[in-house]
Every structure is written in structure tokens, then in C-alpha cells.
Design a protein around this motif. Structure first.
Motif, PDB file in Angstrom:
ATOM      1  N   SER A 198      48.230 -18.687  32.549  1.00 36.90           N
ATOM      2  CA  SER A 198      47.437 -19.390  34.240  1.00 36.90           C
ATOM      3  C   SER A 198      46.811 -20.642  34.700  1.00 36.90           C
ATOM      4  CB  SER A 198      46.425 -18.279  34.036  1.00 36.90           C
ATOM      5  OG  SER A 198      45.463 -18.234  34.982  1.00 36.90           O
ATOM      6  N   GLU A 217      37.982 -16.404  36.093  1.00 37.22           N
ATOM      7  CA  GLU A 217      39.720 -16.826  35.738  1.00 37.22           C
ATOM      8  C   GLU A 217      40.273 -15.206  35.687  1.00 37.22           C
ATOM      9  OE1 GLU A 217      43.607 -16.180  34.582  1.00 37.22           O
ATOM     10  OE2 GLU A 217      41.778 -16.258  33.407  1.00 37.22           O
ATOM     11  N   ASN A 219      43.635 -14.222  36.299  1.00 31.06           N
ATOM     12  CA  ASN A 219      45.255 -13.445  36.146  1.00 31.06           C
ATOM     13  C   ASN A 219      45.400 -13.644  34.856  1.00 31.06           C
ATOM     14  OD1 ASN A 219      45.323 -13.897  38.703  1.00 31.06           O
ATOM     15  ND2 ASN A 219      45.805 -16.133  38.697  1.00 31.06           N
ATOM     16  N   SER A 266      51.396 -18.080  36.446  1.00 33.32           N
ATOM     17  CA  SER A 266      50.250 -17.549  37.374  1.00 33.32           C
ATOM     18  C   SER A 266      49.770 -18.849  37.905  1.00 33.32           C
ATOM     19  CB  SER A 266      49.214 -16.853  37.381  1.00 33.32           C
ATOM     20  OG  SER A 266      48.239 -17.431  36.672  1.00 33.32           O
ATOM     21  N   ASN A 314      47.270 -16.176  43.405  1.00 41.65           N
ATOM     22  CA  ASN A 314      45.896 -14.946  43.848  1.00 41.65           C
ATOM     23  C   ASN A 314      46.448 -13.341  43.262  1.00 41.65           C
ATOM     24  OD1 ASN A 314      44.818 -16.054  46.148  1.00 41.65           O
ATOM     25  ND2 ASN A 314      46.230 -16.495  47.377  1.00 41.65           N
ATOM     26  N   PRO A 315      45.705 -13.131  42.425  1.00 40.78           N
ATOM     27  CA  PRO A 315      45.397 -11.790  41.868  1.00 40.78           C
ATOM     28  C   PRO A 315      46.734 -10.735  42.666  1.00 40.78           C
ATOM     29  CG  PRO A 315      43.301 -12.860  41.657  1.00 40.78           C
ATOM     30  CD  PRO A 315      44.397 -13.507  42.677  1.00 40.78           C
ATOM     31  N   VAL A 318      49.737 -11.532  41.981  1.00 48.62           N
ATOM     32  CA  VAL A 318      50.599 -12.044  40.936  1.00 48.62           C
ATOM     33  C   VAL A 318      50.669 -10.389  40.527  1.00 48.62           C
ATOM     34  CG1 VAL A 318      49.791 -11.942  38.069  1.00 48.62           C
ATOM     35  CG2 VAL A 318      49.002 -13.281  40.031  1.00 48.62           C
ATOM     36  N   ALA A 390      40.644  -9.363  45.440  1.00 49.14           N
ATOM     37  CA  ALA A 390      40.485  -8.800  43.847  1.00 49.14           C
ATOM     38  C   ALA A 390      39.731  -8.185  43.463  1.00 49.14           C
ATOM     39  CB  ALA A 390      40.806 -10.607  42.921  1.00 49.14           C
TER      40      ALA A 390
END
Length: 421
Positions: A198, A217, A219, A266, A314-315, A318, A390
């Protein structure tokens, strides 16, 4: 002087075109042989064939008495058949009593049926039921036919017959069937070794005190868990700042020391000034725009023997990108058909806009309260569907997949819903 108008527009691939590129590159990994006790979740690389007949011998399907049919074929409550019991046969017994007319053996479910018996009478069809083994058996209900309640050798499967085919995912039921045929090892595809990286200088560990400009964090947590759920062996999970040398070091470690089959990153694949993945890999993998939302910028290629996936940062991007591209590749590497998850058509309780020309993946929450009429709603608390979201993923258990030619979804519309669980 070259004018901007003369420049070719960037190539934009459809989701299906990007998937096709990925699946061509994803070839099943080398098979290995493992004991069945360690094979749960693995995928068969070769068919499993029965080592023994199933059942292995003629055995009783009921607790009762092994008898000769002609002794009991006319038995009724008014005119019962009384037999002398000469043996007691529990499951696992190797005893072989010889029955003659007028004799019976008490027998338990799964025990071998004597060769001289041809029928089993359940305890429920006798006067006194389960009793001392040497008491007389008084049969009050005639069996329907000769051979009743006997499971014959090989009637389910013969030795050498296929128990499970190549490509089968081994769950508890499949492993039980394999064990029941006397097989103790299976040939399966190796689990893909996956390294997760990530990227982002703004990222701080969850739970850490945050300075201005930092965010927790997430991801790496998302990708590691999704890879594991898809059957991969996650060998490393790292977070790195937007520094070319630091990212290069992690990538080299994953490829050479970790012998990764797949590296998933990511962040760092877009058009900004600090795109570390693009800076390091621009000449080694392909960077592509895909007509999807979220997840438009994508990177994919092969370095040495490893597949490289560069996903947006961006989550929500992802998660959608993983479903579209990484998960199918991980399944293919394990010898599975990379089928999409089950999809059903459901009504949505809220509407949203969809970008023209882009296949849209919207995290949604299923409402199963009415078994006859499930529905969905956007998982985000405000009902929106942006790629930056998210926290709303916590409510999501499916994706609404909106075709590229749809620009808006209204409450009550039917949408394709891809189930995640």
C-alpha cells in the motif's frame, strides 16, 4: 511544434477487455500433492479416483436383525415370525455367523451382513425392539422385499471411479467423500503467493496518532483479507511512502526474496505528480484507463514470473478493482474457472447517478427481511457512490453493477446485484 489537438486520446479499455488481458496472463500454478487433512480450500489439479468400493462390503443400513427373507416374508403382528439369535454384530465386527432357516443375528448399522443372510429387519419391526442379544427375535412386520435394508458393496461407487474432478474446490463435503473412498492424498494447485504493498506518504497505521494531512491506512488490510478469501497465501503486507527507492526495495524483496506469484499495490497509478508506482514501473507494466467507476486508472503486467496489479488508492476503488481483475486471476492461478460471483436482479430503495460510458460498481446493503422480495440500498450513509467512500463499506455485502449506458438509477429500479457472501 506539436499541437495538443494532434495527440491521440488515451486508450480506454472496457472492464471485459482488461479482464481478458489479465486472464490470458494468469496460468494455473504447478500442482503439488498434499494430505487431505491439509487440503481444505485447495483446488484439485487432477481427478480423484476411489481406491476402494463404497460401501466396501455388504452392510446393514439399520439397527436390527440379519435374517433369511423366507423366514419373515409373511410375518404380521397377529402371526409373527420367531427366530433364534445366534450372534451379535456391532459395526466393525469381523464375525461371520452361518444362518440357517429359523436363525438370526442381531446387527448394528454399518456392520457386515453375514453371507448367509439376505435381508435386515429393523428393531422397530420386532415385538420387543432392542433387547439382550441372545433373546429371540419376534418379527411383527414383514420386509417389503428380499435384500431390504442392506447396502450392497460398491452400490454407491466402484474402485477406480471418479470421486471429484479436476477444478473442484475442496470443502468439508468433498474431503469427506474422498476420505470415504480410501484416498489420503490429493494433487492440488499451489496457492498463489501474494505480496501486498500500500503506497502513500499520507498513510499512518490504524490506531496511530495522526498528524495534519495523515489518514489511517486501510488498503493493506482490505487487500490482504480479500486475497486470503480468494485462496491465496499472503506472504507480506507493507505500507510505503511515495518514495521511489523505498517502493523499489519492497518490490524487489517481494519478487526475489519472497518469490511472489502476484504483487498487488494500491495508490500511485494515476496522473498526479507523486505517483510512485507509475514512476517506478512505467516502463515495465502497462498503465491503462478502464471504463469503470470507481477504479478507472489501472496497471497490470508481468515482471519475471509474477503478475503485477497496480490498483487506485481509494478503498472503494481498491475493492471494486480487486473484484474485477485480481480475484479472477487468483482463481485462475489455482486452476479454478474465474467465474464472476453470483448475480441476481433486485429493486433498489434509493437512486443515484451513474457516469456515462463507465460500468459502475456501487457497494450496497441487502435487505433480506422479506424473503419474497429482497431489496438493496447504497451502503454509504448518505446514499452516494463515490470512489472516495470507505466507512460505508462496513454495511456492504454486495455490489450493484450498473451498465455503462445507464446514467441514473431511480428508486424502485431493478439492478444487477453481485453477491459477496
Amino acid at each position: 511544434m506539436r499541437h495538443a489537438a494532434s495527440l491521440a486520446p488515451p486508450l480506454v479499455l472496457t472492464v471485459e477487455e482488461q479482464q481478458a488481458k489479465v486472464l490470458v496472463a494468469a496460468r494455473p500454478l504447478t500442482p503439488e500433492t498434499v494430505p487431505i487433512v491439509r487440503a481444505a480450500g485447495r483446488t484439485l489439479a487432477a481427478a480423484v479416483r476411489a481406491r476402494v468400493d463404497v460401501p466396501l462390503f455388504d452392510n446393514s443400513a439399520m439397527d436390527g436383525y440379519a435374517v433369511i427373507f423366507s423366514d419373515v416374508g409373511a410375518a404380521t403382528a397377529e402371526r409373527p415370525a420367531e427366530l433364534r439369535v445366534i450372534a451379535d454384530l456391532p459395526a466393525g465386527s469381523a464375525e461371520e455367523p452361518e444362518l440357517r432357516p429359523g436363525l438370526a443375528a442381531r446387527i448394528m448399522t454399518g456392520a457386515p451382513v453375514p453371507r448367509t443372510a439376505n435381508t435386515v429387519v429393523p428393531f422397530e419391526h420386532t415385538r420387543d425392539g432392542l433387547q439382550a442379544w441372545d433373546a429371540a427375535a419376534v418379527v411383527t412386520t414383514a420386509p417389503l422385499r428380499e435384500g431390504a435394508h442392506i447396502r450392497r458393496r460398491g452400490e454407491e461407487l466402484r474402485a477406480g471411479a471418479v470421486v471429484a474432478r479436476a477444478g473442484t474446490v475442496l470443502g468439508p463435503l468433498q474431503l469427506t467423500a474422498i476420505a470415504a473412498t480410501g484416498v489420503d492424498t490429493v494433487q492440488v494447485h499451489r496457492r498463489p503467493r501474494v505480496a501486498v504493498i500500500s503506497t502513500g506518504t499520507e498513510l499512518a497505521a490504524p490506531g496511530a496518532d495522526l498528524d495534519r494531512g495523515q489518514i489511517p491506512e486501510s488498503n493493506s488490510v482490505l487487500l490482504a483479507s480479500m486475497c486470503a478469501e480468494a485462496g491465496a497465501d499472503v506472504i507480506s503486507v507493507d505500507t510505503v511512502a511515495d518514495e521511489d527507492a523505498a517502493f523499489t526495495s519492497l518490490l524487489d524483496r517481494a519478487l526475489h526474496a519472497g518469490h511472489a506469484d502476484v504483487v498487488v499495490t494500491s495508490g500511485g497509478v494515476s496522473a498526479g505528480a507523486h505517483e510512485v508506482v507509475k514512476n517506478v514501473l512505467r516502463d515495465r507494466v502497462e498503465f491503462t484507463a478502464v471504463a469503470m467507476q470507481p477504479g478507472r486508472p489501472q496497471a497490470f503486467g508481468r515482471i519475471d514470473d509474477a503478475l503485477i496489479f497496480g490498483l487506485p488508492g481509494n478503498p472503494a476503488s481498491v475493492a471494486a478493482s480487486f473484484e474485477a481483475f485480481v480475484r479472477p486471476a487468483l482463481l485462475r492461478l489455482q486452476g479454478r474457472e474465474p467465474a464472476q460471483r453470483p448475480t441476481i436482479r433486485l429493486a433498489t430503495t434509493a437512486g443515484w447517478r451513474s457516469p456515462a460510458g463507465r460500468l459502475q460498481y456501487v457497494p450496497v446493503a441487502l435487505d433480506r427481511s422479506d424473503p419474497a422480495a429482497w431489496s438493496v440500498s447504497p451502503a454509504a450513509a448518505d446514499g452516494s457512490s463515490g470512489s472516495h467512500l470507505a466507512a460505508g463499506l462496513a454495511r456492504a455485502d454486495a455490489y450493484a453493477v450498473v451498465p455503462a449506458d445507464v446514467s441514473a438509477v431511480a428508486a424502485g429500479d431493478l439492478v444487477d446485484v453481485m453477491l459477496l457472501s
